[in-house]
Design a protein around this motif. Structure first.
Motif, PDB file in Angstrom:
ATOM      1  N   VAL A   1       0.827  -1.324   0.072  1.00 36.86           N
ATOM      2  CA  VAL A   1      -0.018   0.018  -0.041  1.00 36.86           C
ATOM      3  C   VAL A   1       0.824   1.337  -0.145  1.00 36.86           C
ATOM      4  O   VAL A   1       0.590   2.129  -0.789  1.00 36.86           O
ATOM      5  N   CYS A   2       1.785   1.392   0.740  1.00 35.36           N
ATOM      6  CA  CYS A   2       2.908   2.391   0.738  1.00 35.36           C
ATOM      7  C   CYS A   2       3.566   2.664  -0.371  1.00 35.36           C
ATOM      8  O   CYS A   2       3.864   3.877  -0.945  1.00 35.36           O
ATOM      9  N   LYS A   3       3.564   1.683  -1.265  1.00 33.87           N
ATOM     10  CA  LYS A   3       4.488   1.494  -2.463  1.00 33.87           C
ATOM     11  C   LYS A   3       3.327   1.802  -3.866  1.00 33.87           C
ATOM     12  O   LYS A   3       3.941   2.230  -4.751  1.00 33.87           O
ATOM     13  N   GLY A   4       2.088   1.970  -3.372  1.00 29.43           N
ATOM     14  CA  GLY A   4       1.164   2.140  -4.497  1.00 29.43           C
ATOM     15  C   GLY A   4       0.878   0.908  -5.325  1.00 29.43           C
ATOM     16  O   GLY A   4       0.767   1.317  -6.579  1.00 29.43           O
ATOM     17  N   MET A   5       1.384  -0.208  -4.716  1.00 28.17           N
ATOM     18  CA  MET A   5       1.021  -1.374  -5.511  1.00 28.17           C
ATOM     19  C   MET A   5      -0.180  -2.036  -5.786  1.00 28.17           C
ATOM     20  O   MET A   5      -1.010  -1.518  -4.891  1.00 28.17           O
ATOM     21  N   VAL A   6      -0.476  -2.793  -6.791  1.00 33.80           N
ATOM     22  CA  VAL A   6      -1.540  -3.898  -6.720  1.00 33.80           C
ATOM     23  C   VAL A   6      -0.865  -5.080  -5.912  1.00 33.80           C
ATOM     24  O   VAL A   6       0.070  -5.716  -6.306  1.00 33.80           O
ATOM     25  N   HIS A   7      -1.776  -5.649  -5.187  1.00 32.41           N
ATOM     26  CA  HIS A   7      -1.041  -6.599  -4.116  1.00 32.41           C
ATOM     27  C   HIS A   7      -2.522  -7.730  -3.887  1.00 32.41           C
ATOM     28  O   HIS A   7      -3.588  -7.437  -3.772  1.00 32.41           O
ATOM     29  N   PHE A   8      -2.073  -8.884  -4.192  1.00 30.81           N
ATOM     30  CA  PHE A   8      -2.655  -9.969  -3.919  1.00 30.81           C
ATOM     31  C   PHE A   8      -2.182 -10.738  -2.430  1.00 30.81           C
ATOM     32  O   PHE A   8      -1.284 -11.071  -2.240  1.00 30.81           O
ATOM     33  N   ALA A   9      -3.268 -10.484  -1.692  1.00 32.49           N
ATOM     34  CA  ALA A   9      -3.058 -10.941  -0.170  1.00 32.49           C
ATOM     35  C   ALA A   9      -4.000 -12.213  -0.199  1.00 32.49           C
ATOM     36  O   ALA A   9      -4.971 -12.195   0.410  1.00 32.49           O
ATOM     37  N   GLU A  10      -3.453 -13.356  -0.148  1.00 27.93           N
ATOM     38  CA  GLU A  10      -4.215 -14.597   0.109  1.00 27.93           C
ATOM     39  C   GLU A  10      -3.645 -15.104   1.572  1.00 27.93           C
ATOM     40  O   GLU A  10      -2.402 -15.197   1.719  1.00 27.93           O
ATOM     41  N   ALA A  11      -4.958 -15.280   2.153  1.00 29.42           N
ATOM     42  CA  ALA A  11      -4.748 -15.697   3.647  1.00 29.42           C
ATOM     43  C   ALA A  11      -5.690 -16.794   3.933  1.00 29.42           C
ATOM     44  O   ALA A  11      -7.008 -16.304   3.760  1.00 29.42           O
ATOM     45  N   GLY A  12      -5.162 -17.837   4.252  1.00 35.77           N
ATOM     46  CA  GLY A  12      -6.201 -18.869   4.643  1.00 35.77           C
ATOM     47  C   GLY A  12      -7.220 -18.672   5.802  1.00 35.77           C
ATOM     48  O   GLY A  12      -6.999 -17.542   6.396  1.00 35.77           O
ATOM     49  N   LEU A  13      -7.997 -19.616   5.966  1.00 32.90           N
ATOM     50  CA  LEU A  13      -8.901 -19.309   6.911  1.00 32.90           C
ATOM     51  C   LEU A  13      -8.271 -19.243   8.468  1.00 32.90           C
ATOM     52  O   LEU A  13      -7.615 -19.973   8.705  1.00 32.90           O
ATOM     53  N   GLY A  14      -9.068 -18.532   9.222  1.00 34.93           N
ATOM     54  CA  GLY A  14      -8.608 -18.537  10.579  1.00 34.93           C
ATOM     55  C   GLY A  14      -7.209 -17.570  10.653  1.00 34.93           C
ATOM     56  O   GLY A  14      -6.801 -17.451  11.929  1.00 34.93           O
ATOM     57  N   THR A  15      -6.722 -16.987   9.775  1.00 39.60           N
ATOM     58  CA  THR A  15      -5.583 -16.250   9.954  1.00 39.60           C
ATOM     59  C   THR A  15      -5.858 -14.660  10.349  1.00 39.60           C
ATOM     60  O   THR A  15      -4.964 -13.832  10.918  1.00 39.60           O
TER      61      THR A  15
ATOM     62  N   PRO B   1     -19.762 -24.034  11.992  1.00 37.80           N
ATOM     63  CA  PRO B   1     -18.612 -24.256  12.863  1.00 37.80           C
ATOM     64  C   PRO B   1     -19.357 -25.442  13.576  1.00 37.80           C
ATOM     65  O   PRO B   1     -20.587 -25.701  13.658  1.00 37.80           O
ATOM     66  N   GLY B   2     -18.515 -26.667  14.311  1.00 40.10           N
ATOM     67  CA  GLY B   2     -19.100 -27.403  15.129  1.00 40.10           C
ATOM     68  C   GLY B   2     -19.247 -28.726  14.493  1.00 40.10           C
ATOM     69  O   GLY B   2     -19.053 -28.909  13.508  1.00 40.10           O
ATOM     70  N   GLU B   3     -20.008 -29.470  15.548  1.00 37.43           N
ATOM     71  CA  GLU B   3     -20.330 -30.941  14.948  1.00 37.43           C
ATOM     72  C   GLU B   3     -21.278 -31.330  13.983  1.00 37.43           C
ATOM     73  O   GLU B   3     -21.391 -32.247  13.211  1.00 37.43           O
TER      74      GLU B   3
ATOM     75  N   GLY C   1     -13.111 -25.148   1.888  1.00 42.08           N
ATOM     76  CA  GLY C   1     -12.838 -24.214   3.138  1.00 42.08           C
ATOM     77  C   GLY C   1     -14.398 -24.253   3.998  1.00 42.08           C
ATOM     78  O   GLY C   1     -14.270 -23.745   5.033  1.00 42.08           O
ATOM     79  N   ARG C   2     -15.375 -24.952   3.472  1.00 45.62           N
ATOM     80  CA  ARG C   2     -16.620 -24.992   4.431  1.00 45.62           C
ATOM     81  C   ARG C   2     -16.320 -25.813   5.568  1.00 45.62           C
ATOM     82  O   ARG C   2     -17.092 -25.917   6.411  1.00 45.62           O
ATOM     83  N   LEU C   3     -15.384 -26.938   5.550  1.00 47.95           N
ATOM     84  CA  LEU C   3     -15.372 -28.046   6.684  1.00 47.95           C
ATOM     85  C   LEU C   3     -15.030 -27.585   7.888  1.00 47.95           C
ATOM     86  O   LEU C   3     -15.575 -27.642   9.047  1.00 47.95           O
ATOM     87  N   ILE C   4     -13.822 -26.844   7.976  1.00 44.25           N
ATOM     88  CA  ILE C   4     -13.108 -26.542   9.338  1.00 44.25           C
ATOM     89  C   ILE C   4     -13.234 -24.725   9.187  1.00 44.25           C
ATOM     90  O   ILE C   4     -12.657 -24.288   8.643  1.00 44.25           O
ATOM     91  N   ARG C   5     -13.956 -24.466  10.307  1.00 42.44           N
ATOM     92  CA  ARG C   5     -14.084 -23.134  10.615  1.00 42.44           C
ATOM     93  C   ARG C   5     -13.417 -22.518  12.068  1.00 42.44           C
ATOM     94  O   ARG C   5     -13.572 -21.309  12.192  1.00 42.44           O
ATOM     95  N   THR C   6     -13.343 -23.467  12.898  1.00 42.49           N
ATOM     96  CA  THR C   6     -12.769 -23.132  14.142  1.00 42.49           C
ATOM     97  C   THR C   6     -11.474 -24.135  14.491  1.00 42.49           C
ATOM     98  O   THR C   6     -11.228 -25.154  13.860  1.00 42.49           O
ATOM     99  N   HIS C   7     -10.722 -23.665  15.571  1.00 42.50           N
ATOM    100  CA  HIS C   7      -9.662 -24.818  15.690  1.00 42.50           C
ATOM    101  C   HIS C   7     -10.137 -26.265  16.605  1.00 42.50           C
ATOM    102  O   HIS C   7      -9.586 -26.844  16.834  1.00 42.50           O
TER     103      HIS C   7
END
Length: 679
Positions: free
Chosen positions: A56-70, A557-559, A610-616
């Protein structure tokens, strides 16, 4: 230091120093301050925040991929607030849905939590889709009408409309679409000539969010509405839909292409044209030339949409049907265009002659709808449709015409604007490779960051890819796949989400399961409202949810969600936007199957998993009922599965898992063991 700079939550000397101090501030918050409030230190989150701040500070186009729970939301919010205050202009956060807008900027949402914890006093305002607001003119029209048998729901909404200050649909979420549409803002009714101009609730909402100092949270539709019309509106002396902004962050950035295309395109809606014709035919004493124009348009409309229906490829997996362009369809389109232009001329005559057969508001609305349809058909007929992408919408039977060079438009209007652009999502790459997504956007230069989920998939997930899989023809595959599904459901005692590629598969599975008499409640996508089904699935722990529309956007989430079944791998359908990408890569000398189909399948599969695990605390299994191992797409499919998850292929491998207690849950190990023995 100037007054503007004093708003930034840390001190700095200059632009270069701002970047360094921003990184230092972010690190202090994540490592020292937020843990005091119970937030755990997550290195994936901090790495994402640092890389995003740098881009952002460099004014770039950035792809920020972050998995669930990050915690990617907090990661981008800190930079967004600080950068908005540094630049003196708000940062736009564009979301894929109204629900995500509320999750971010609504009461007790993520931004309110962060603002309260850190004492930032964040000024955030929502810019919701215009269709989320009532139209005061429509309300007045209904209030002045006489109903012999009034619709109770409509009556209730009209009563609410007289009391509400905002006129926003979220205040009355239970109102069905058919009722809301009768009162909602309509883009075919030009605000510039509206009798309530400047005083309606839509205008007040715009005035409210335009004044935001830090963040404006909009949806993708509004953002691209503004982007494509911004220069034109300014040239016409009108204000853009959004104020000047310093940066844009796309949350769920993988979902920008369809709204970008639709907002750049034009639509021919048969229902709208039929409504205009019907209204004119009911007029008493209407001019002969107006009636003749309406009749000519009626015939031309019927002819065009009949040919359109015959020319549309019927792929049940998509609502956007690819249209086979031919001379007859082009000729019918040109005939309809000329009929629309004639009717537009007659409507203008009505207005100029001050004939009272149609109200001024109706005339304006009809003219706008006719003009939009005419523009769409002109674009289609120009160069025999080679410059546009077209499709027939299965839901409302409309005809869409969008520019083919969407990547060129994005480059011109967004990427060369010298402002930072961030695409944030859990699914932007295939196996860490962003080239496919970058290619769809027309980007050659970008920065990227990718972190896996903070979940311990090696302990939480078991992936079932049996060696012997249902094969052969579609007819032979179905009974064998159904038998495999039944075994899975029995072993996991329901608690399953079954993802299909089409509603027709849902119907076939429902018919096929009748003879098995399974003791679980089945929730079928085509039997009820989607939101209701998901709520019911959460509440009834042993239930089974089956559908083609749950690959993303649901959180259970859950059972209740213990087993995720991929009925078939989600290879892309015969969708016009996908077809356009296939042709484009073919021109570049690439194989469309490996350059488009495989990446599309991988991204979709990743979203579904990504639907399966929603919490630790969640535990579960993923079963894919279509060949993966030893196939040309094996690498792509395996790359889409949860990283580190153990794959069960044979009895020997399963025995090893039993000894190592990989899942730390005897139920899943026993279930997988039984399934392997059965097969």
């Amino acid at each position: 230091m100037c007054a503007l700079m004093s708003k930034v939550p840390f001190t700095y000397r200059n632009k270069h120093d701002f970047s360094a101090k921003l990184t230092e501030w972010i690190g202090q918050l994540f490592y020292d301050i937020l843990p005091e409030y119970g937030y755990e230190i997550r290195e994936e989150q901090i790495y994402t925040a640092f890389r995003l701040a740098e881009a952002v500070c460099k004014g770039m186009v950035h792809f920020a991929e972050a998995g669930l729970g990050t915690g990617k939301t907090f990661a981008y919010l800190l930079t967004a607030v600080a950068y908005a205050r540094f630049k003196g202009k708000p940062v736009i956060i564009s979301c894929a849905s109204t629900a995500l807008q509320e999750q971010l900027a609504g009461p007790q949402g993520d931004i309110e939590k962060l603002s309260s914890l850190l004492g930032l006093d964040i000024d955030v305002r929502m810019a919701k889709n215009s269709r989320q607001y009532i139209c005061d003119v429509k309300v007045k029209r209904f209030e002045n009408s006489f109903y012999e048998q009034p619709d109770p729901t409509l009556t209730g909404v009209l009563h609410w409309a007289g009391e509400t200050n905002r006129g926003e649909r979220s205040e009355i979420p239970g109102v069905p679409d058919r009722v809301w549409k009768q009162l909602a803002w309509d883009e075919a009714m030009p605000c510039e000539t509206c009798p309530a101009r400047g005083f309606c609730k839509q205008v007040k909402a715009r005035e409210h969010y335009r004044a935001a100092l830090d963040l404006i949270v909009c949806d993708h539709d509004i953002f691209f509405d503004d982007l494509w019309t911004r220069n034109e509106r300014i040239a016409d002396g009108k204000r853009p839909l959004l104020p000047d902004y310093s940066a844009v962050i796309f949350d769920e950035g993988h979902k920008v292409l369809l709204p970008a295309a639709q907002r750049a395109g034009r639509q021919v809606v048969k229902e709208d044209i039929d409504g205009i014709i019907s209204s004119i035919e009911r007029l008493q004493g209407a001019r002969t030339s107006l009636i003749s124009a309406a009749l000519a348009m009626d015939a031309a409309t019927s002819r065009f949409f009949k040919l359109l229906n015959h020319s549309a490829a019927q792929d049940e997996r998509t609502n956007r049907l690819t249209v086979r362009i031919n001379d007859d369809l082009l000729k019918a389109a040109d005939t309809l265009r000329r009929a629309l232009d004639t009717l537009h001329f007659e409507l203008q005559n009505e207005q100029e002659l001050h004939i009272q057969s149609l109200s001024f508001t109706q005339l304006q609305a009809y003219e706008a709808r006719v003009e939009r349809a005419s523009v769409a058909l002109k674009r289609f007929c120009r160069n025999k449709g080679k410059d546009v992408i077209v499709w027939a919408d299965r839901i409302d039977q409309s005809f869409w015409v969008v520019p083919r060079d969407l990547s060129g438009m994005l480059n011109k209007h967004l990427f060369t604007g010298k402002i930072p652009v961030v695409f944030s999502s859990a699914t932007l790459s295939t196996g860490g490779d962003f080239s496919y997504f970058a290619r769809t956007l027309g980007l050659k230069e970008f920065s990227s960051s990718s972190v896996d989920s903070s979940f311990e998939y090696e302990k939480q997930v078991l992936v079932y890819l049996p060696q012997r899989l249902p094969g052969g023809s579609r007819e032979n595959r179905f009974p064998r796949a159904l038998s495999r599904l039944v075994s899975l459901l029995r072993l996991f005692k329901g608690r399953a989400l079954v993802l299909t590629n089409a509603l027709s598969d849902v119907q076939k599975i429902r018919t096929g399961l009748k003879d098995y008499r399974l003791p679980y409640e089945f929730l079928w996508e085509d039997h009820a409202d989607r939101g209701y089904l998901v709520r019911r699935f959460r509440e009834e722990v042993s239930s089974v949810l089956v559908g083609s529309g749950f690959w993303e956007g649901i959180d259970v989430p859950g059972e209740a969600l213990t087993l995720l079944v991929i009925w078939q791998l989600p290879f892309p359908p015969q969708d016009p936007l996908i077809e356009a990408r296939r042709r484009e890569v073919q021109k570049q000398g690439l194989d469309p199957v490996t350059a488009v189909d495989y990446p599309e399948m991988g991204l979709r599969l990743k979203q579904g998993c990504g639907r399966l695990i929603r919490t630790h605390n969640d535990r579960g299994a993923i079963a894919v009922l279509e060949p993966v191992l030893n196939t040309p797409w094996e690498e792509v499919a395996l790359g889409a599965l949860p990283a580190g998850a153990k794959i069960v292929r044979s009895l020997e491998a399963l025995s090893n898992l039993q000894h190592q207690s990989i899942l730390e849950c005897e139920h899943f190990v026993r279930a997988a063991s039984d399934l392997t023995l059965h097969n």
